[in-house]
Design an enzyme around this catalytic site. Structure first.
Site, PDB file in Angstrom:
ATOM      1  N   ARG A  12       0.853  -1.197   0.000  1.00 44.25           N
ATOM      2  CA  ARG A  12       0.000   0.000   0.000  1.00 44.25           C
ATOM      3  C   ARG A  12       0.887   1.245   0.000  1.00 44.25           C
ATOM      4  O   ARG A  12       2.060   1.195   0.334  1.00 44.25           O
ATOM      5  CB  ARG A  12      -0.860   0.040   1.271  1.00 44.25           C
ATOM      6  CG  ARG A  12      -1.853  -1.103   1.340  1.00 44.25           C
ATOM      7  CD  ARG A  12      -2.875  -0.893   2.442  1.00 44.25           C
ATOM      8  NE  ARG A  12      -2.281  -0.825   3.761  1.00 44.25           N
ATOM      9  CZ  ARG A  12      -2.548   0.126   4.659  1.00 44.25           C
ATOM     10  NH1 ARG A  12      -3.384   1.103   4.368  1.00 44.25           N
ATOM     11  NH2 ARG A  12      -1.974   0.108   5.856  1.00 44.25           N
ATOM     12  N   GLY A 143       3.805  16.166  18.714  1.00 41.67           N
ATOM     13  CA  GLY A 143       2.953  14.975  18.840  1.00 41.67           C
ATOM     14  C   GLY A 143       3.594  13.697  18.321  1.00 41.67           C
ATOM     15  O   GLY A 143       2.911  12.688  18.146  1.00 41.67           O
ATOM     16  N   TYR A 147       7.725   8.644  16.820  1.00 38.31           N
ATOM     17  CA  TYR A 147       7.974   8.534  15.374  1.00 38.31           C
ATOM     18  C   TYR A 147       9.224   9.318  14.971  1.00 38.31           C
ATOM     19  O   TYR A 147      10.070   8.832  14.209  1.00 38.31           O
ATOM     20  CB  TYR A 147       6.743   9.061  14.644  1.00 38.31           C
ATOM     21  CG  TYR A 147       6.725   8.883  13.154  1.00 38.31           C
ATOM     22  CD1 TYR A 147       6.222   7.719  12.559  1.00 38.31           C
ATOM     23  CD2 TYR A 147       7.158   9.897  12.305  1.00 38.31           C
ATOM     24  CE1 TYR A 147       6.174   7.585  11.178  1.00 38.31           C
ATOM     25  CE2 TYR A 147       7.117   9.770  10.931  1.00 38.31           C
ATOM     26  CZ  TYR A 147       6.619   8.600  10.369  1.00 38.31           C
ATOM     27  OH  TYR A 147       6.572   8.474   8.996  1.00 38.31           O
ATOM     28  N   GLY A 178       8.646  14.020   2.744  1.00 39.32           N
ATOM     29  CA  GLY A 178       7.804  14.977   3.451  1.00 39.32           C
ATOM     30  C   GLY A 178       6.402  14.406   3.550  1.00 39.32           C
ATOM     31  O   GLY A 178       6.220  13.182   3.649  1.00 39.32           O
TER      32      GLY A 178
END
Ligand code: CAA
Length: 240
Positions: A12, A143, A147, A178
């Site tokens: 995907r 946030g 990651y 990006g």
């Protein structure tokens, strides 16, 4: 048969575009995926590219999965470490599980896949690793302490392994995408995403194919002198 390339998270989004681009370049491509059987079936039906299911964050599963691919398809010459997840939230709201799961899959997956494939590439004197990092690993992102850390780790991993692979004909590079038009980015709350897109000089989200083009170059014969580098493909959002 062309050289064998494996794309993790390859059924995907960005991974799928990479799998298709490498197939068009003449690689014999295999996709790995972690969970979505339906998407994997559709991907294989539409592209003819086989999909193998395992969790790249599971060390033994990677060793076993790559051994299976090598016995059924052939020795793995190129690894595209693309599989990744987000568990966004501010530090105050982020659980240890959210931290650990992102580190385990996004960064641990690179280690596990390299452990499963590096020796073979070394023996054959040729190899390609392309690790998909992120603009958020370069610049940080509100946030995303999990990651951003994992992706930043990928950039360090890339430079370290590049030094180990160079004399064996193995190049190791990273791409730092990006914001690309994928399901992962679509999950960012709309008002937050609007603000992010407003800061992209090119004025739009990127396309998965634009990342795949970079991978295609880094996996090519002509890129043999490129190693330990990070290619930013981000519409000018962060110039690193
Ligand atoms: N800088 C400073 N302050 C910020 C901020 C920012 N970038 N973003 C939000 N804030 C502030 C808000 O203004 C708000 O302040 P007030 O309460 O004083 O108004 C406060 O932080 C809380 O913000 P939210 O309402 O957004 O908090 P939340 O807990 O509901 O959500 C979040 C937090 C889940 C992190 C949400 O902001 C979010 O989803 N952000 C997007 C994160 C992101 O970009 N993820 C990328 C996913 S795609 C990807 O990762 C692919 C890739 O490689 C690029």
């Amino acid at each position: 048969m062309g050289k064998v390339a494996i794309v993790t998270g390859g059924t995907r989004g960005i991974g799928r575009a990479i799998a298709e681009a490498l197939r068009d370049d003449g690689f014999t491509v295999v996709a790995n995926y972690g969970g979505n059987d339906e998407a994997a079936r559709a991907f294989s039906d539409e592209t003819g590219i086989p999909a193998y299911k395992w969790d790249v964050g599971d060390h033994q599963a990677c060793l076993d999965g790559c051994a299976k691919v090598e016995s059924e398809v052939g020795p793995i010459d190129a690894v595209i470490n693309n599989a990744g997840i987000t568990r966004d939230g501010t530090l105050m709201k982020m659980s240890y599980e959210d931290w650990h799961e992102v580190m385990r899959i996004n960064l641990g997956g690179c280690f596990n896949m390299a452990k499963a494939t590096f020796a073979g590439m070394k023996e054959r004197g040729w190899g390609r690793y392309v690790n998909i990092g992120s603009i958020n690993g370069q610049a940080g992102q509100y946030g995303q302490v999990n990651y951003a850390s994992a992706k930043s780790g990928i950039h360090g991993f890339t430079k370290a392994l590049a030094q180990e692979g160079a004399r064996f004909g193995i190049t190791v590079n990273a791409i730092a995408p990006g914001y690309i038009d994928t399901d992962m980015v679509a999950a960012v709350p709309a008002p937050v995403l609007e603000k992010i897109v407003a800061k992209i000089p090119v004025g739009r989200l990127g396309r998965a194919e634009e990342i795949a083009r970079g991978v295609s170059f880094l996996c090519s014969e002509q890129a043999g002198f490129v190693t330990g580098s990070t290619m930013s493909i981000n519409g000018g959002q962060h110039m690193y």
